[in-house]
Design an enzyme around this catalytic site. Structure first.
Site, short mmCIF file in Angstrom:
data_model
loop_
_atom_site.label_atom_id
_atom_site.label_comp_id
_atom_site.label_asym_id
_atom_site.label_seq_id
_atom_site.Cartn_x
_atom_site.Cartn_y
_atom_site.Cartn_z
CG ASN A 164 -3.49 -7.52 8.01
OD1 ASN A 164 -3.64 -7.00 9.13
ND2 ASN A 164 -4.24 -7.18 6.96
CD GLU A 165 -8.04 -7.13 8.05
OE1 GLU A 165 -8.32 -7.18 6.84
OE2 GLU A 165 -8.36 -6.19 8.77
CE1 TYR B 276 -9.75 0.62 9.32
CE2 TYR B 276 -9.57 -1.76 9.58
CZ TYR B 276 -8.99 -0.53 9.29
OH TYR B 276 -7.67 -0.45 8.98
CG HIS C 122 -0.85 -6.10 5.27
ND1 HIS C 122 -0.98 -5.47 6.49
CD2 HIS C 122 -1.97 -5.77 4.59
CE1 HIS C 122 -2.11 -4.81 6.55
NE2 HIS C 122 -2.74 -4.97 5.40
CG HIS D 80 0.93 -4.55 -13.25
ND1 HIS D 80 2.13 -5.05 -12.85
CD2 HIS D 80 0.90 -3.27 -12.79
CE1 HIS D 80 2.80 -4.14 -12.17
NE2 HIS D 80 2.07 -3.06 -12.13
CG ASN E 100 -6.56 -5.27 11.70
OD1 ASN E 100 -5.76 -4.93 12.58
ND2 ASN E 100 -6.19 -5.53 10.46
CD GLU F 233 -5.12 -2.77 9.53
OE1 GLU F 233 -6.16 -2.50 8.91
OE2 GLU F 233 -4.26 -3.57 9.12
CD GLN G 220 -2.95 -1.14 2.27
OE1 GLN G 220 -2.63 -1.71 3.30
NE2 GLN G 220 -4.12 -0.53 2.14
NE ARG H 165 0.02 -4.64 11.70
CZ ARG H 165 -1.13 -4.91 11.09
NH1 ARG H 165 -2.17 -4.11 11.21
NH2 ARG H 165 -1.26 -6.00 10.36
CG ASP I 89 3.17 -0.19 -10.94
OD1 ASP I 89 2.81 -1.22 -10.34
OD2 ASP I 89 3.15 -0.07 -12.18
C1 GAL Z 1 -7.76 -3.63 6.53
C2 GAL Z 1 -6.43 -3.89 5.88
C3 GAL Z 1 -5.66 -2.65 5.57
C4 GAL Z 1 -6.50 -1.47 5.14
C5 GAL Z 1 -7.77 -1.35 5.96
C6 GAL Z 1 -8.75 -0.30 5.48
O1 GAL Z 1 -8.61 -4.71 6.33
O2 GAL Z 1 -5.64 -4.70 6.72
O3 GAL Z 1 -4.64 -2.97 4.67
O4 GAL Z 1 -6.67 -1.44 3.80
O5 GAL Z 1 -8.45 -2.57 6.01
O6 GAL Z 1 -9.57 -0.80 4.49
#
Ligand code: GAL
Length: 499
Positions: free
Chosen positions: A189-190, A331, A145, A62, A329, A396, A42, A100, A75
């Site tokens: 990760n996830e 959100y 990741h 790509h 993580n 996260e 990322q 991290r 890229d």
């Molecule tokens: C998570 C992921 C991250 C980031 C975040 C926000 O699932 O680990 O790389 O993109 O979501 O969408």
């Protein structure tokens, strides 16, 4: 009273007493770690330079620009391959406790195997680590990741059980080369999101294998995680004295109708427990509800055996307990409802739980992300209860918008989620050790390209210099870190308070 409820009650009393003395649930506990995060694909760019090999995300973007919202790719991304010193200066300015970041497998092992070790890649990460340590910032490494070697993917990737060996060999190189200066590692990760790339054709590597591929992928990931943990344990822990965990995505869930707590329990097991139960529960293995539902429904769908692969007792034992901490993580949350199975109809990945969004929840720029701070408190409590109060590292948490350095909504989001987390610590007695704001920088947000932004720092992707500009939220977080409090320290007239 079970031993868990006894412990829980005891901890609640201790924390309540602490609260009375400190009278302050808006401060972080002593020793609590505050940081921010990114991942290699990322932000790094430099996708094919100085010996780096091709990853699945290089190939995917790509070959399929049409599947990325703005037809972009990683890229160049934030060009952190060249600008890492500038990134560290931003981290230093915030005075974060840790950073991290993830290591790109193909930057250090271009063929995927350790037959070729790319010294340039090793140097890049060593330089980054040295720069962090010189600025009093603890490096926190994610080994994987999502960006595994394209070559290994051609041989099946996560559907090939040899992936367990391939990623373990890569992890060993990272531990050997970078481990002497790193105290915290997470393996994968996830995992559930990784397996979406096997199940669907929406994200890399887009194998589109549906549920059978998805379950196989998770089976191999859990074995791989455990193997990496045991490699650290037997070959490195004594000298390096670090900790190794895994990062699991656990969204919150609220019942659509008040009595439907079964839906909340089921979805927790299907999303979070699928990964966590084999590692963190007392019994190990997949949660019973997953085993039962998938066995029954595989039969109804005409398969000769359950689509969920079986762990031998040896593997159950090997995976159980293979983490020093629970990387979380989080959100957002979903509304959930139990749906009776109707033959011939899609049954929500065999979970039997339909997930929707409450339209009253505040929106973000990402359609999947609504603002529901209580969800964080809920999942921290569920994890603590299910797995006997493991140390939880929030790895996260962040808010999506589309522009601007005046990101007052991000501040509101971060503050409300941190507040919910502090309630889980002080009022519920949960053992949370860290908080990580995603992300340090605006970056390549997978299928959303550069359109959806999560950064505390704005990056100008139209400028070849990838100019970084701190947002309001970075200054707010800086004050939080300095004062170790989340209130009364930064007021902006346009900060909307989310209760
Ligand atoms: C998570 C992921 C991250 C980031 C975040 C926000 O699932 O680990 O790389 O993109 O979501 O969408």
């Amino acid at each position: 009273m079970t031993s868990y409820s006894f412990l829980r009650a005891a901890f609640s009393v201790i924390f309540a007493v602490t609260y009375v003395f400190a009278n302050d649930t808006l401060s972080f506990p002593q020793g609590f770690l505050l940081g921010t995060a990114t991942s290699a694909y990322q932000i790094e760019g430099g996708w094919n330079i100085n010996g780096k090999g091709e990853s699945v995300w290089d190939r995917w973007t790509h070959d399929n620009p049409n599947l990325i919202l703005d037809h972009s790719n990683g890229d160049v991304a934030c060009d952190s391959y060249h600008k890492y010193k500038e990134d560290v200066q931003l981290l230093k300015d915030m005075e974060v406790d840790f950073y991290r970041f993830s290591v790109s497998w193909t930057r250090i092992l271009p063929t995927g195997y350790p037959n070729v070790i790319n010294q340039d890649g090793i140097n890049y990460y060593k330089n980054l680590i040295n720069e962090l340590l010189a600025n009093n910032i603890e490096p926190f490494i994610t080994l994987y990741h999502w960006d595994h070697p394209e070559y290994l993917d051609k041989m099946g990737g996560w559907t090939n059980s040899l992936m367990v060996e391939w990623i373990s060999n890569y992890a060993r190189v990272v531990f050997k080369e970078l481990g002497p200066k790193v105290k915290y590692f997470t393996t994968i990760n996830e995992p559930a999101d990784v397996c979406q790339g096997v199940a669907t054709d929406k994200v890399a590597p887009g194998k589109n294998l549906g549920s059978p591929g998805k379950y196989l992928c998770m089976h191999n990931i859990l074995k791989a995680h455990a193997k990496i943990y045991h490699i650290y344990q037997t070959e490195f822990r004594k000298q390096q004295k670090g900790q190794v965990g895994i990062v699991i995505s656990c969204p919150g869930a609220f019942p659509k109708t008040p009595n439907d707590t079964a839906a909340v329990d089921a979805i927790f097991q299907f999303v979070c427990g699928w990964v966590a139960h084999p590692i963190f529960s007392k019994t190990g293995d997949y949660p019973e509800i997953i085993k039962a539902h998938i066995a029954d429904n595989s039969k109804l769908d005409g398969y000769p055996a359950s689509l969920l692969p079986t762990f031998s007792p040896k593997w159950v034992q090997y995976i159980k307990g293979s983490a020093d901490f629970f990387g979380l993580n989080h959100y957002t949350s979903k509304l959930v409802e139990t749906v009776p199975r109707v033959e011939g109809e899609r049954w929500y990945d065999y979970s039997g739980v339909k997930q929707t969004i409450d339209p009253s929840w505040p929106k973000s720029a990402a359609d999947w992300l609504r603002v529901v701070p209580d969800g964080l408190r809920q999942v921290i409590n569920l994890i603590s209860k299910q797995y006997d109060r493991p140390p939880i590292f929030v790895m996260e948490n962040g808010f999506a918008d589309e522009c601007c350095t005046s990101d007052s909504s991000r501040i509101s989001y971060l503050r409300s989620y941190m507040k919910a987390m502090l309630s889980a610590i002080y009022e519920d007695g949960c053992n949370v050790k860290s908080y990580t704001a995603w992300s340090l920088l605006d970056n390549f947000e997978w299928a959303d390209g550069y359109k959806v932004r999560f950064g505390l720092v704005n990056v100008d992707f139209t400028n070849p210099n990838r100019t970084r500009t701190p947002k309001l939220s970075m200054n707010w977080y800086k004050t939080v870190i300095k004062t170790r409090r989340i209130d009364s320290i930064f007021e902006s007239p346009d900060v909307v308070n989310i209760p």
